[in-house]
Design an enzyme around this catalytic site. Sequence first.
Site, PDB file in Angstrom:
ATOM      1  N   SER A 174      63.064  42.629  17.068  1.00  0.00           N
ATOM      2  CA  SER A 174      64.143  42.032  16.280  1.00  0.00           C
ATOM      3  C   SER A 174      64.741  43.026  15.306  1.00  0.00           C
ATOM      4  CB  SER A 174      63.644  40.787  15.539  1.00  0.00           C
ATOM      5  OG  SER A 174      62.366  40.976  15.043  1.00  0.00           O
ATOM      6  N   GLU A 178      70.229  37.938  22.625  1.00  0.00           N
ATOM      7  CA  GLU A 178      71.051  39.125  22.392  1.00  0.00           C
ATOM      8  C   GLU A 178      70.572  40.203  23.377  1.00  0.00           C
ATOM      9  OE1 GLU A 178      72.122  38.783  17.633  1.00  0.00           O
ATOM     10  OE2 GLU A 178      70.355  39.941  18.193  1.00  0.00           O
TER      11      GLU A 178
END
Length: 495
Positions: free
Chosen positions: A124, A157
């Site tokens: 992340s 993403e």
Amino acid sequence: MAQALEKNSVVAVIGSGAMGSGIAQVAAVAGHTVRLFDTRPEAVERAIAGIGKALARLVEKGRMGAAEADLARERVHAMRALDDAKDAALVVEAVVEDLDVKRALFADLEGIVGPDCILATNTSSISVTAIGARLRRPERLVGMHFFNPVPLMALVEVISGVATDKAIADTVYATASAWGKNPVHAKSTPGFIVNRVARPYYAEALRLLLERAADPATIDAVMRDCGGFRMGPFELMDLIGHDVNYSVTQSVFNAYYGDPRFAPSVVQQELVNAGFLGRKTGRGFYRYGDDVAPPLAQAEPAQQGAAPATLGGTDPVTHALKARLYVAEGPATIFLTDGRSATQRAADEGRPDTILFDLLLDPAKATRIALARADQCSDAAWNAAVGLFQQAGFTVTRLDDVPGMAVMRTVAMLANEALDAVNQGVCSAAAVDIAMQKGVNYPRGPLAWADAIGLRHVFTVLANLGATYGEDRYRVSPLLRRKLAANPEGARIHA
Ligand SMILES: NC(=O)c1ccc[n+]([C@@H]2O[C@H](COP(=O)([O-])OP(=O)(O)OC[C@H]3O[C@@H](n4cnc5c(N)ncnc54)[C@H](O)[C@@H]3O)[C@@H](O)[C@H]2O)c1
């Protein structure tokens, strides 16, 4: 259009914690044979048991057939050693957030998997470029950033590092779509899309608190009831944990070389210093416990009878609000905030009885409206404005007279950050709006929202905030300037 990976191909998931088990579940439900690994074998066992329970709950709720759930469960296998990943078409890594650990893992995997296997990292916050840098073939490494809890959150993403092959990113995008997710492409940059563009949601709230616009419960209620956000920023930070939120903020701030846009807040730092980390410690901005009553948001007392008041402005939000109000010429003049304080606007325009209202997501349905009163404003004008909105069914909440108020200031800054991400080629305008709606449940994409407010108005808000504070933090995105220069009246981000 790239093809998704074959439905029955093998997906290996390395790391069987919160994220790895969710990714394994989603891949298995989509039809893949899943091999799950962890350096702690008990973590794999726990993950497989957890997937079984999660699938059983879906069957109970009628969201999945029992046979389908059984098949999905049977497709998940424990891996005894990393070598078992040799037939994988895709490996998704979800181990600890540590560059050296991830690099070492991918170096090992490169010696095990076949030449066509795609390597994906669920990091992340670490650069995808850096994770892939020491591989023999860095072009096959891509970021596949899921959101927690993975089975429920639609966003993925798909992150391309400097060396990532576009065809690999396209295959991962198509595969995430086939898994029922909403993928977006993004370039490897600090915070990717969501963790970058969401910063102002916390940062502006912390500034509002610092400047004593209102207490946390009041600001949270305004963000929910006026802005349509599912959770207010303070309750959300309490849920995430201040240690986690503060460290993400610091990491994005440092990664952007101290850009004041991303500056952490001393308010949050003090909570971390105190050990008031939020829900998990029983205290953050709020106190938690069975015997603690949640604090109420500020609301103005009821005004008897409706006095006339004038609603100024021609923007679309004011226009929609007018349909709900009894408006006639009256002592108060009420405007949608334009980034100046009411006191400043009253002085600039020579109109002492100036009152501002904050942005509403849906003026026709909102239950609350936030107002700010110029220091020069008379009690009669204020009471007339409060009565006008109360008569139309609003709870009226007073914010102290801070520039840009709460929802407008936050949404303008979210849109500004989104515009910079687009301007810098991190992602498309469509991608950023999908990302913020599907990754953090925003009620509307920040760029669609800016279109709805009017780009000229958003520009004015940011320019006024910049003029008031004199801080680089509020600089206007070059893309917004360009859009307005090209089309002064009708500029839009989305066609
Ligand atoms: N938790 C979130 O909200 C979230 C969201 C998006 C991305 N991520 C990222 O996903 C990754 C995993 O996060 P998590 O929350 O699932 O962590 P977690 O601590 O729940 O799980 C990590 C697992 O990896 C295992 N592990 C550690 N080193 C390993 C190695 N070398 N090989 C195999 N297994 C190893 C650990 O034993 C542990 O079971 C991190 O990179 C994190 O930044 C987390």
